[in-house]
Design a protein around this motif. Structure first.
Motif, PDB file in Angstrom:
ATOM      1  N   LEU A  31      38.173  29.465  38.070  1.00 23.27           N
ATOM      2  CA  LEU A  31      38.446  30.904  38.036  1.00 23.27           C
ATOM      3  C   LEU A  31      39.896  31.158  38.391  1.00 23.27           C
ATOM      4  O   LEU A  31      40.456  30.510  39.277  1.00 23.27           O
ATOM      5  N   VAL A  32      40.495  32.142  37.703  1.00 17.14           N
ATOM      6  CA  VAL A  32      41.821  32.651  38.034  1.00 17.14           C
ATOM      7  C   VAL A  32      41.676  34.151  38.280  1.00 17.14           C
ATOM      8  O   VAL A  32      41.137  34.877  37.433  1.00 17.14           O
ATOM      9  N   ALA A  33      42.115  34.629  39.440  1.00 21.00           N
ATOM     10  CA  ALA A  33      41.998  36.041  39.799  1.00 21.00           C
ATOM     11  C   ALA A  33      43.390  36.635  39.961  1.00 21.00           C
ATOM     12  O   ALA A  33      44.196  36.143  40.758  1.00 21.00           O
ATOM     13  N   VAL A  34      43.666  37.699  39.216  1.00 21.40           N
ATOM     14  CA  VAL A  34      45.015  38.284  39.179  1.00 21.40           C
ATOM     15  C   VAL A  34      44.902  39.808  39.156  1.00 21.40           C
ATOM     16  O   VAL A  34      43.997  40.367  38.533  1.00 21.40           O
ATOM     17  N   THR A  35      45.846  40.466  39.789  1.00 20.87           N
ATOM     18  CA  THR A  35      45.907  41.913  39.745  1.00 20.87           C
ATOM     19  C   THR A  35      46.442  42.409  38.409  1.00 20.87           C
ATOM     20  O   THR A  35      47.298  41.765  37.792  1.00 20.87           O
ATOM     21  N   GLY A  36      45.954  43.567  37.986  1.00 22.61           N
ATOM     22  CA  GLY A  36      46.537  44.218  36.814  1.00 22.61           C
ATOM     23  C   GLY A  36      47.814  44.955  37.169  1.00 22.61           C
ATOM     24  O   GLY A  36      48.720  45.094  36.342  1.00 22.61           O
ATOM     25  N   ALA A  37      47.877  45.457  38.398  1.00 20.35           N
ATOM     26  CA  ALA A  37      49.067  46.131  38.914  1.00 20.35           C
ATOM     27  C   ALA A  37      49.010  46.063  40.429  1.00 20.35           C
ATOM     28  O   ALA A  37      48.023  46.498  41.031  1.00 20.35           O
ATOM     29  N   SER A  38      50.043  45.538  41.046  1.00 25.53           N
ATOM     30  CA  SER A  38      50.065  45.406  42.496  1.00 25.53           C
ATOM     31  C   SER A  38      49.966  46.771  43.162  1.00 25.53           C
ATOM     32  O   SER A  38      50.709  47.700  42.819  1.00 25.53           O
ATOM     33  N   ASN A  39      49.064  46.888  44.132  1.00 26.35           N
ATOM     34  CA  ASN A  39      48.940  48.150  44.855  1.00 26.35           C
ATOM     35  C   ASN A  39      50.069  48.343  45.863  1.00 26.35           C
ATOM     36  O   ASN A  39      50.221  49.430  46.420  1.00 26.35           O
ATOM     37  N   LEU A  40      50.894  47.309  46.067  1.00 33.48           N
ATOM     38  CA  LEU A  40      51.986  47.398  47.030  1.00 33.48           C
ATOM     39  C   LEU A  40      53.319  47.664  46.352  1.00 33.48           C
ATOM     40  O   LEU A  40      54.106  48.483  46.824  1.00 33.48           O
ATOM     41  N   THR A  41      53.575  46.999  45.233  1.00 33.26           N
ATOM     42  CA  THR A  41      54.884  47.091  44.578  1.00 33.26           C
ATOM     43  C   THR A  41      54.827  47.650  43.164  1.00 33.26           C
ATOM     44  O   THR A  41      55.863  47.965  42.584  1.00 33.26           O
ATOM     45  N   GLY A  42      53.627  47.741  42.589  1.00 32.55           N
ATOM     46  CA  GLY A  42      53.501  48.225  41.218  1.00 32.55           C
ATOM     47  C   GLY A  42      53.658  47.156  40.152  1.00 32.55           C
ATOM     48  O   GLY A  42      53.488  47.432  38.955  1.00 32.55           O
ATOM     49  N   THR A  43      53.976  45.931  40.526  1.00 31.82           N
ATOM     50  CA  THR A  43      54.170  44.847  39.559  1.00 31.82           C
ATOM     51  C   THR A  43      52.965  44.701  38.633  1.00 31.82           C
ATOM     52  O   THR A  43      51.819  44.650  39.083  1.00 31.82           O
ATOM     53  N   ARG A  44      53.233  44.621  37.331  1.00 34.42           N
ATOM     54  CA  ARG A  44      52.181  44.439  36.333  1.00 34.42           C
ATOM     55  C   ARG A  44      52.362  43.085  35.645  1.00 34.42           C
ATOM     56  O   ARG A  44      53.220  42.941  34.772  1.00 34.42           O
ATOM     57  N   PRO A  45      51.597  42.077  36.019  1.00 30.76           N
ATOM     58  CA  PRO A  45      51.724  40.758  35.391  1.00 30.76           C
ATOM     59  C   PRO A  45      51.333  40.795  33.908  1.00 30.76           C
ATOM     60  O   PRO A  45      50.659  41.728  33.443  1.00 30.76           O
ATOM     61  N   GLU A  46      51.750  39.772  33.188  1.00 36.74           N
ATOM     62  CA  GLU A  46      51.425  39.649  31.759  1.00 36.74           C
ATOM     63  C   GLU A  46      50.002  39.098  31.629  1.00 36.74           C
ATOM     64  O   GLU A  46      49.788  37.888  31.535  1.00 36.74           O
ATOM     65  N   LEU A  47      49.027  39.983  31.606  1.00 32.62           N
ATOM     66  CA  LEU A  47      47.630  39.570  31.694  1.00 32.62           C
ATOM     67  C   LEU A  47      47.206  38.693  30.521  1.00 32.62           C
ATOM     68  O   LEU A  47      46.544  37.668  30.715  1.00 32.62           O
ATOM     69  N   ALA A  48      47.544  39.087  29.312  1.00 33.96           N
ATOM     70  CA  ALA A  48      47.088  38.327  28.151  1.00 33.96           C
ATOM     71  C   ALA A  48      47.626  36.906  28.170  1.00 33.96           C
ATOM     72  O   ALA A  48      46.910  35.949  27.825  1.00 33.96           O
ATOM     73  N   SER A  49      48.878  36.737  28.568  1.00 36.68           N
ATOM     74  CA  SER A  49      49.461  35.394  28.632  1.00 36.68           C
ATOM     75  C   SER A  49      48.796  34.553  29.712  1.00 36.68           C
ATOM     76  O   SER A  49      48.519  33.362  29.520  1.00 36.68           O
ATOM     77  N   ILE A  50      48.517  35.177  30.856  1.00 43.05           N
ATOM     78  CA  ILE A  50      47.832  34.456  31.934  1.00 43.05           C
ATOM     79  C   ILE A  50      46.417  34.109  31.524  1.00 43.05           C
ATOM     80  O   ILE A  50      45.917  33.007  31.795  1.00 43.05           O
ATOM     81  N   ALA A  51      45.748  35.038  30.826  1.00 42.91           N
ATOM     82  CA  ALA A  51      44.384  34.770  30.351  1.00 42.91           C
ATOM     83  C   ALA A  51      44.354  33.564  29.426  1.00 42.91           C
ATOM     84  O   ALA A  51      43.447  32.718  29.516  1.00 42.91           O
ATOM     85  N   ALA A  52      45.327  33.476  28.536  1.00 42.21           N
ATOM     86  CA  ALA A  52      45.357  32.346  27.601  1.00 42.21           C
ATOM     87  C   ALA A  52      45.500  31.029  28.348  1.00 42.21           C
ATOM     88  O   ALA A  52      44.849  30.024  27.983  1.00 42.21           O
TER      89      ALA A  52
END
Length: 401
Positions: free
Chosen positions: A160-181
């Motif tokens: 399992l890989v668990a990642v935020t869609g948007a950080s509740n502290l800084t607002g950072t939005r990771p590249e979800l689709a790339s991480i999912a792949a």
């Protein structure tokens, strides 16, 4: 037409108190149509779901309508929408179910960017199964969590890989689709905490690559509630502990006990309210949501830039971890003042901007802020340019004191 923030604010009774509200990442204020939907559910006949009495039919209608509304919001189907007490509770439930399928030596990947509700459940579930935890770091200078940060922690044993869609502290939005792949190529499931994301951008479960995803309606103008969705085949494979006579169908198999019908009615109304943020939007509710979120993102981007420019002109203010892809959340500290002191000062000026680490304890430590954290400013559909100007003026006055 321009984003009509005045019309939105007029429908939110709590704003009459006069405060400039920057505390929306912790929970938004409630529009009158959402309040009305909750009251209507509670004042009409209600019973356990069914089709015989008026109360049974009302309950069935509320549940069916809420599932359809949240499915439109999340880009999924109603039969994959699960309701729970909170996103945290649903993450714990999910982690315990998945841990039953893990073996000693398996691995789960969590990140230092996340809220603790997308860290601790996985750590504790891994410990129960004898699995190992791998930590993905982020760049503290920019706040960026890049796909390569995740890739470095993957192996053939990753489950399992668990990642935020948007950080509740800084607002950072990771590249979800790339991480999912990357996660899927390693044979792992990909879980997304979209609590901070769903309040500001259109969620599309398939496009994100998420196998499971959680969000919280009270972060997007609804009542306190949690929502879980996921790929149908993944949900079908999960076996929760449940009462013998309760339904084994998805999604009901995950919903323990009677649902809070009034909260579901409010969540439905919140989605409809969001779909009307662009009054000129037409088409299906999903199409109106896409148009309305596009208008909201433009509005929040304008306010964010106004805030960033204003803060840059003030001495002693440090804005932390400003990545390129951001939810409208900003974390700052003021030289010579503890974050809690700044928050209290602002509150005395009628400006609600709380301080702390906001349960993102790993991220706050990585940023060098510790338990004190920083002052967090979050935007919402009802945020206005006047709110920004009030905040900037108050901080300028603090700097002169």
């Amino acid at each position: 037409m321009p984003f009509d923030v005045a019309a939105i604010r007029a429908q939110i009774p709590a704003l009459a108190a006069g405060s400039a509200r920057f505390d929306s990442p912790g929970g938004t204020q409630t529009p009158q149509p959402v309040i009305d939907a909750i009251v209507a559910a509670l004042t009409g006949p209600l019973a356990n779901r069914g089709h015989t009495t008026e109360g049974e039919r009302n309950a069935e209608r509320i549940v069916t309508g809420a599932r359809a509304a949240l499915a439109d919001l999340l880009g999924t189907t109603p039969d994959t929408v699960v309701f729970g007490r909170s996103a945290t509770q649903l993450a714990y439930d999910l982690s315990r179910m998945l841990a039953k399928t893990w073996n000693p030596g398996d691995e789960v990947v969590v990140t230092r960017l996340d809220h603790d509700s997308n860290i601790r459940p996985w750590i504790q579930a891994a410990a129960s199964a004898g699995a190992l935890v791998r930590w993905a770091d982020f760049d503290p200078a920019t706040g960026e969590l890049r796909p390569e940060h995740i890739e470095a922690q993957l192996s053939g044993r990753t489950r399992l890989v668990a990642v935020t869609g948007a950080s509740n502290l800084t607002g950072t939005r990771p590249e979800l689709a790339s991480i999912a792949a990357l996660a899927h190529a390693a044979g792992a499931l990909f879980h997304v905490d979209a609590v901070g994301y769903a309040a500001h951008a259109v969620v599309d479960l398939a496009a994100s690559g998420a196998d499971t995803l959680v969000c919280s309606p009270y972060k997007f103008l609804g009542p306190h509630l949690g929502v879980l969705t996921g790929r149908p085949d993944v949900l079908e494979s999960l076996r929760p502990d449940k009462l013998l006579p309760s339904s084994d169908k998805v999604p009901e198999r995950f919903e323990l006990g009677t649902l809070p019908y009034e909260l579901l009615a409010g969540a439905h109304a919140a989605v409809d309210f969001l779909a009307g943020l662009d009054p000129e939007a037409q088409g299906s509710r999903r199409e109106r949501l896409i148009a309305s979120f596009a208008a909201l993102e433009q509005h929040e981007h304008m306010l964010s830039k106004r805030l960033e420019r204003g803060l840059a002109e003030l001495d002693g203010i440090t804005v932390h971890a400003r990545s390129t892809g951001l939810a409208p959340i900003l974390l700052f500290t003021v030289a010579g003042h503890q974050p809690a002191e700044v928050s209290r000062y602002l509150a005395a000026q009628g400006i609600d901007a709380p301080s702390g680490s906001f349960y993102a304890v790993e991220a706050a430590e990585r940023l060098g802020l510790g338990a004190e954290g920083g002052v967090r400013v979050g935007l919402a559909p009802y945020s206005s340019p006047e709110d920004i100007d009030r905040l900037l003026a108050a901080l300028a006055m603090l700097g002169r004191s």
